[in-house]
Design an enzyme around this catalytic site. Structure first.
Site, PDB file in Angstrom:
ATOM      1  N   ASP A  67       0.813  -1.222   0.000  1.00 43.07           N
ATOM      2  CA  ASP A  67       0.000   0.000   0.000  1.00 43.07           C
ATOM      3  C   ASP A  67       0.842   1.266   0.000  1.00 43.07           C
ATOM      4  O   ASP A  67       2.052   1.222   0.207  1.00 43.07           O
ATOM      5  CB  ASP A  67      -0.956  -0.011   1.212  1.00 43.07           C
ATOM      6  CG  ASP A  67      -0.310  -0.555   2.479  1.00 43.07           C
ATOM      7  OD1 ASP A  67       0.927  -0.515   2.562  1.00 43.07           O
ATOM      8  OD2 ASP A  67      -1.036  -1.012   3.365  1.00 43.07           O
ATOM      9  N   HIS A 138      -7.108  -5.121  10.170  1.00 44.98           N
ATOM     10  CA  HIS A 138      -6.855  -4.902   8.738  1.00 44.98           C
ATOM     11  C   HIS A 138      -5.554  -5.578   8.293  1.00 44.98           C
ATOM     12  O   HIS A 138      -4.635  -5.780   9.092  1.00 44.98           O
ATOM     13  CB  HIS A 138      -6.881  -3.410   8.364  1.00 44.98           C
ATOM     14  CG  HIS A 138      -5.709  -2.593   8.800  1.00 44.98           C
ATOM     15  ND1 HIS A 138      -5.774  -1.228   8.995  1.00 44.98           N
ATOM     16  CD2 HIS A 138      -4.423  -2.918   9.070  1.00 44.98           C
ATOM     17  CE1 HIS A 138      -4.604  -0.769   9.338  1.00 44.98           C
ATOM     18  NE2 HIS A 138      -3.760  -1.773   9.406  1.00 44.98           N
ATOM     19  N   GLU A 143      -9.667  -2.261   5.402  1.00 44.13           N
ATOM     20  CA  GLU A 143     -10.287  -1.935   6.679  1.00 44.13           C
ATOM     21  C   GLU A 143     -11.524  -2.811   6.922  1.00 44.13           C
ATOM     22  O   GLU A 143     -12.066  -3.405   5.992  1.00 44.13           O
ATOM     23  CB  GLU A 143     -10.692  -0.449   6.672  1.00 44.13           C
ATOM     24  CG  GLU A 143      -9.534   0.507   6.419  1.00 44.13           C
ATOM     25  CD  GLU A 143      -8.554   0.622   7.585  1.00 44.13           C
ATOM     26  OE1 GLU A 143      -8.383  -0.355   8.341  1.00 44.13           O
ATOM     27  OE2 GLU A 143      -7.940   1.686   7.732  1.00 44.13           O
TER      28      GLU A 143
HETATM   29  C1  F6R Z   1       1.548  -1.756   6.143  1.00 39.34           C
HETATM   30  C2  F6R Z   1       0.205  -2.278   6.223  1.00 39.34           C
HETATM   31  C3  F6R Z   1      -0.559  -2.394   7.488  1.00 39.34           C
HETATM   32  C4  F6R Z   1       0.290  -2.736   8.716  1.00 39.34           C
HETATM   33  C5  F6R Z   1      -0.573  -2.730   9.970  1.00 39.34           C
HETATM   34  C6  F6R Z   1       0.238  -2.988  11.211  1.00 39.34           C
HETATM   35  O1  F6R Z   1       2.023  -1.763   4.808  1.00 39.34           O
HETATM   36  O2  F6R Z   1      -0.315  -2.604   5.206  1.00 39.34           O
HETATM   37  O3  F6R Z   1      -1.560  -3.352   7.335  1.00 39.34           O
HETATM   38  O4  F6R Z   1       0.877  -3.978   8.535  1.00 39.34           O
HETATM   39  O5  F6R Z   1      -1.214  -1.497  10.111  1.00 39.34           O
HETATM   40  O6  F6R Z   1       1.084  -1.901  11.435  1.00 39.34           O
HETATM   41  P1  F6R Z   1       2.210  -1.953  12.530  1.00 39.34           P
HETATM   42  O7  F6R Z   1       3.211  -2.954  12.065  1.00 39.34           O
HETATM   43  O8  F6R Z   1       2.794  -0.561  12.539  1.00 39.34           O
HETATM   44  O9  F6R Z   1       1.578  -2.350  13.812  1.00 39.34           O
END
Ligand code: F6R
Length: 242
Positions: A67, A138, A143
């Site tokens: 993303d 997600h 979402e």
């Molecule tokens: C990142 C992504 C998100 C993260 C998720 C967890 O490219 O697509 O789905 O993997 O928000 O984020 P962290 O690792 O910061 O807890």
């Protein structure tokens, strides 16, 4: 689903990087699906170490990121493009032309999404997709309550995601409200999936994703239907798992 429980973040990062390194040793031209966020940072550090030690090369590797925010320039400190360069790409021998990240500044977002899907197909699909999980369940920016069958698309970010990601920005107002994300269908088309989760804030949602109903309210629950998923959890994130 294969669940690997490890002690802490360090062990999680080592285990994840050795799985990815194994993939690259067996297939040097692998197509990797990559994630941003806090979770994979340690894995990227370990991959850089393995590269410096001559264990792996990225010279033939193709990457597709999950993303990118809309509206941020690629050199913006908070863009995922900048994240990937500083945390991984600048430190390994990957070729610029083999890196793919959605362009959140594209004039025609719909076309950008369609082209992204076409490029993934052109390279034969993703061999292994690395994932983190949001506190709201997600994966990518899929979402809660969105369609499971979506491909790469423009998404309105959830309030919870905006709040969680505001930790990287000066203020919550600076967090983009939209992003381009691979859809659940794109993620599910990967040959293998490697999901990482650490910390207690992921414990409950991880339990629901693995053992709960497969429902759009918990996007990661769809992974129960994928034939080749490995989940690495540290003690805290795995505290609700049997
Ligand atoms: C990142 C992504 C998100 C993260 C998720 C967890 O490219 O697509 O789905 O993997 O928000 O984020 P962290 O690792 O910061 O807890």
């Amino acid at each position: 689903m294969k669940i690997i429980k490890v002690k802490d973040y360090k062990e999680l990062s080592r285990k994840a990087s050795s799985i990815l390194a194994g993939q690259l040793i067996l297939k040097p031209k692998s197509v990797l699906g990559l994630a941003t966020g806090s979770t994979p940072i340690g894995t990227y550090e370990e991959l850089i170490r393995l590269y410096n030690e001559g264990v792996v090369s990225f010279s033939n590797v193709i990457t597709f990121n999950l993303d990118e925010y809309c509206g941020l320039k690629s050199n913006d400190i908070n863009s995922y493009c900048n994240f990937m360069k500083t945390k991984l790409f600048n430190h390994i021998d990957i070729r610029e032309e083999n890196i793919h990240i959605p362009n959140g500044l594209a004039k025609d977002i719909q076309k950008e999404c369609e082209d992204y899907e076409k490029k993934i197909k052109k390279f034969g699909g993703i061999d292994i997709q690395l994932l983190g999980i949001g506190r709201n369940g997600h994966i990518g920016f899929n979402e809660p309550n969105l369609k499971f069958e979506s491909k790469t698309f423009l998404v309105n970010l959830d309030e919870d995601t905006i709040k969680a990601n505001s930790r990287f920005f000066n203020s919550i107002e600076d967090v983009p409200r939209q992003a381009i994300s691979m859809g659940i269908k794109t993620i599910m088309s990967s040959k293998k999936i490697l999901l990482l989760a650490n910390g207690e804030e992921k414990a409950e949602i991880l339990y629901r994703a693995i053992y709960g109903d497969i429902i759009p309210q918990v996007p990661a629950s769809i992974l129960q239907l994928h034939p080749d998923v490995t989940i690495i959890v540290d003690e805290k994130a795995g505290s609700c798992l049997k």
